[in-house]
Scaffold this active site. Sequence first.
Site, PDB file in Angstrom:
ATOM      1  CG  HIS A  91      -0.105   0.372   2.463  1.00  0.00           C
ATOM      2  ND1 HIS A  91       0.487  -0.447   3.243  1.00  0.00           N
ATOM      3  CD2 HIS A  91      -0.129   1.788   3.161  1.00  0.00           C
ATOM      4  CE1 HIS A  91       1.061  -0.025   4.461  1.00  0.00           C
ATOM      5  NE2 HIS A  91       0.582   1.267   4.262  1.00  0.00           N
TER       6      HIS A  91
HETATM    7  C1  UD1 Z   1      -1.902   5.862   5.401  1.00  0.00           C
HETATM    8  C2  UD1 Z   1      -0.508   6.586   5.856  1.00  0.00           C
HETATM    9  C3  UD1 Z   1       0.152   5.203   6.069  1.00  0.00           C
HETATM   10  C4  UD1 Z   1      -0.024   4.089   6.650  1.00  0.00           C
HETATM   11  C5  UD1 Z   1      -1.413   3.626   6.057  1.00  0.00           C
HETATM   12  C6  UD1 Z   1      -2.011   2.512   6.729  1.00  0.00           C
HETATM   13  C7  UD1 Z   1      -0.389   8.912   5.431  1.00  0.00           C
HETATM   14  C8  UD1 Z   1       0.500   9.944   4.708  1.00  0.00           C
HETATM   15  N1  UD1 Z   1      -0.229   7.674   5.115  1.00  0.00           N
HETATM   16  O1  UD1 Z   1      -1.770   5.532   4.004  1.00  0.00           O
HETATM   17  O2  UD1 Z   1       1.478   5.800   6.672  1.00  0.00           O
HETATM   18  O3  UD1 Z   1       0.980   3.089   6.496  1.00  0.00           O
HETATM   19  O4  UD1 Z   1      -2.441   4.840   6.211  1.00  0.00           O
HETATM   20  O5  UD1 Z   1      -3.100   1.808   6.042  1.00  0.00           O
HETATM   21  O6  UD1 Z   1      -0.782   9.264   6.491  1.00  0.00           O
HETATM   22  N2  UD1 Z   1      -8.981   4.953   0.945  1.00  0.00           N
HETATM   23  C9  UD1 Z   1     -10.012   4.477   0.850  1.00  0.00           C
HETATM   24  N3  UD1 Z   1     -10.789   4.139   2.027  1.00  0.00           N
HETATM   25  C10 UD1 Z   1     -10.540   4.445   3.152  1.00  0.00           C
HETATM   26  C11 UD1 Z   1      -9.139   5.203   3.138  1.00  0.00           C
HETATM   27  C12 UD1 Z   1      -8.668   5.456   2.022  1.00  0.00           C
HETATM   28  O7  UD1 Z   1     -10.493   4.006  -0.383  1.00  0.00           O
HETATM   29  O8  UD1 Z   1     -11.085   4.329   4.347  1.00  0.00           O
HETATM   30  C13 UD1 Z   1      -8.298   5.399  -0.638  1.00  0.00           C
HETATM   31  C14 UD1 Z   1      -8.587   6.621  -0.914  1.00  0.00           C
HETATM   32  O9  UD1 Z   1      -8.644   6.595  -2.368  1.00  0.00           O
HETATM   33  C15 UD1 Z   1      -7.294   7.458  -0.423  1.00  0.00           C
HETATM   34  C16 UD1 Z   1      -6.144   6.453  -0.602  1.00  0.00           C
HETATM   35  O10 UD1 Z   1      -6.696   5.356  -0.224  1.00  0.00           O
HETATM   36  O11 UD1 Z   1      -6.954   8.674  -1.296  1.00  0.00           O
HETATM   37  C17 UD1 Z   1      -4.958   6.778   0.534  1.00  0.00           C
HETATM   38  O12 UD1 Z   1      -5.328   7.116   1.787  1.00  0.00           O
HETATM   39  P1  UD1 Z   1      -4.554   7.750   2.692  1.00  0.00           P
HETATM   40  O13 UD1 Z   1      -5.188   7.767   3.915  1.00  0.00           O
HETATM   41  O14 UD1 Z   1      -4.111   9.167   2.131  1.00  0.00           O
HETATM   42  O15 UD1 Z   1      -3.215   6.873   2.938  1.00  0.00           O
HETATM   43  P2  UD1 Z   1      -2.816   5.498   2.994  1.00  0.00           P
HETATM   44  O16 UD1 Z   1      -2.343   4.890   1.720  1.00  0.00           O
HETATM   45  O17 UD1 Z   1      -4.074   4.597   3.412  1.00  0.00           O
HETATM   46  N1  UDP Z   2      -3.811  -5.395   9.190  1.00  0.00           N
HETATM   47  C1  UDP Z   2      -4.912  -5.874   8.943  1.00  0.00           C
HETATM   48  N2  UDP Z   2      -5.543  -6.446   7.927  1.00  0.00           N
HETATM   49  C2  UDP Z   2      -5.007  -6.576   6.777  1.00  0.00           C
HETATM   50  C3  UDP Z   2      -3.781  -5.682   6.512  1.00  0.00           C
HETATM   51  C4  UDP Z   2      -2.955  -5.381   7.708  1.00  0.00           C
HETATM   52  O1  UDP Z   2      -5.451  -6.128  10.127  1.00  0.00           O
HETATM   53  O2  UDP Z   2      -5.540  -6.758   5.443  1.00  0.00           O
HETATM   54  C5  UDP Z   2      -3.297  -4.858  10.195  1.00  0.00           C
HETATM   55  C6  UDP Z   2      -1.756  -5.420  10.410  1.00  0.00           C
HETATM   56  O3  UDP Z   2      -2.074  -6.493  11.013  1.00  0.00           O
HETATM   57  C7  UDP Z   2      -1.185  -4.314  11.166  1.00  0.00           C
HETATM   58  C8  UDP Z   2      -1.565  -3.086  10.504  1.00  0.00           C
HETATM   59  O4  UDP Z   2      -2.863  -3.601  10.111  1.00  0.00           O
HETATM   60  O5  UDP Z   2      -1.597  -4.507  12.623  1.00  0.00           O
HETATM   61  C9  UDP Z   2      -0.653  -2.649   9.400  1.00  0.00           C
HETATM   62  O6  UDP Z   2      -1.354  -1.440   8.881  1.00  0.00           O
HETATM   63  P1  UDP Z   2      -0.804  -1.013   7.415  1.00  0.00           P
HETATM   64  O7  UDP Z   2      -0.107  -2.051   6.757  1.00  0.00           O
HETATM   65  O8  UDP Z   2      -2.013  -0.491   6.706  1.00  0.00           O
HETATM   66  O9  UDP Z   2      -0.084   0.298   7.954  1.00  0.00           O
HETATM   67  P2  UDP Z   2       1.460   0.464   8.359  1.00  0.00           P
HETATM   68  O10 UDP Z   2       1.983  -0.391   9.518  1.00  0.00           O
HETATM   69  O11 UDP Z   2       2.282   0.398   7.242  1.00  0.00           O
HETATM   70  O12 UDP Z   2       1.503   1.799   8.587  1.00  0.00           O
END
Ligand code: UD1
Ligand code: UDP
Length: 364
Positions: free
Chosen positions: A206
Amino acid sequence: MMSLDVLTVVGARPQFVKAYPVSRALRERHEETLVHTGQHYDELLSDVFFEELALPTPDYHLEVGSAPHAQQQATMMRRLDHVVAAEEPDAVLVYGDTNSTLAAALVAAKRGPAVVHVEAGLRSDNWEMPEEVNRVLTDHCADVCCAPSERAVENLRAEGITEGVSLTGDVMYDAVLAVRERAREQSTVLADLGVDPGEFVLATVHRAANTDDPDRLVEVVDGLLGVSLPVVLPAHPRTVAALHEHGLYERASACLHLCDPLGYLDFVRLVETAARVATDSGGVQKEAFYLETPCVTLRDETEWTETVDCGWNTLVGADAGEIVRALEAPFEASDHPPVYGDGDAATRVVDAVSELEAGVHARL
Ligand code: UD1
Ligand code: UDP
């Protein structure tokens, strides 16, 4: 002992997991107000964690949703500022490195309450990464830095941050230990997906650097497609959108077990039983280490360097050949030193918060 008013701000999936052990420990000694920024809003990225982990219902939901980063952060800050003004907490507690983390740290730094940063001192040394900006700036706003490892403490020291630093260990280790047994008993995910323990690879992708760069995304997909074991890929919505956008969705879904994001119990069960984990997630690299599953990290660098140093994690970047080679290489079991603590990090975080009342921090 004085009870403090602590305003905790969460917003994204890993922060719900981190809040699980910390909120419980915090509420035994202090008052907690919980704010959800709404950065993650899909049921499978948010509600499922509140339900499974019995997290307290947020007192405030800011409903910011998705937007370009600066706009998302500005909206969070405006809305959070009203909450902080109304609640007048003694401390604002934030986790990790998301936009929600930095927004809350900046609001608190401007309004006066102490800032507590859980998961302080992590560095990728890659300023292109939005999370690196968030974590560095949050550490520099923080009055209390809860560092998960000795190296995190050293990283803070190298930037002149020595006051208010506590070596707490990693709260995600506490979370894994708390659910591991329940996941073994209750999760039916292996049967649901039709995979056998030790006979599949668990993948997550992601990170912006991988999803937003078609060249890297093709390499990652090709690498996962090249592995002989079945590959389960619970896909973040951002990744699904990127696969569609770059015309890779059909190719990926034809051969990979591409599924919706999973709840925490199912996911922990998969990490524990996978032959290998392939990921660009921060949290998942650690969970693989805690559950003793070798990890291949689809990035050029990692903040969790200890996992690489002790042989449980291999950095492969986004190169299809390297990904296949690393996932198929025989694994030599390595030492498993307790580099991220003993599973009592949440208590140590609360100890660090409690020191605020002893007047250690001038601003209180
Ligand atoms: C965010 C965090 C990242 C973290 C991740 C955990 C930042 C900069 N990034 O990344 O550090 O590892 O969360 O999962 O804060 N979207 C949906 N549904 C949702 C949320 C997001 O469809 O509920 C889609 C939207 O198109 C959005 C994109 O995902 O634009 C990115 O979401 P965003 O919260 O900006 O960043 P993540 O990639 O989720
Ligand atoms: N996780 C989950 N379901 C999934 C993928 C991740 O419960 O399908 C959990 C995972 O166990 C961990 C957390 O989400 O605790 C990690 O989140 P993510 O990878 O989105 O973010 P990051 O740690 O890179 O910020």
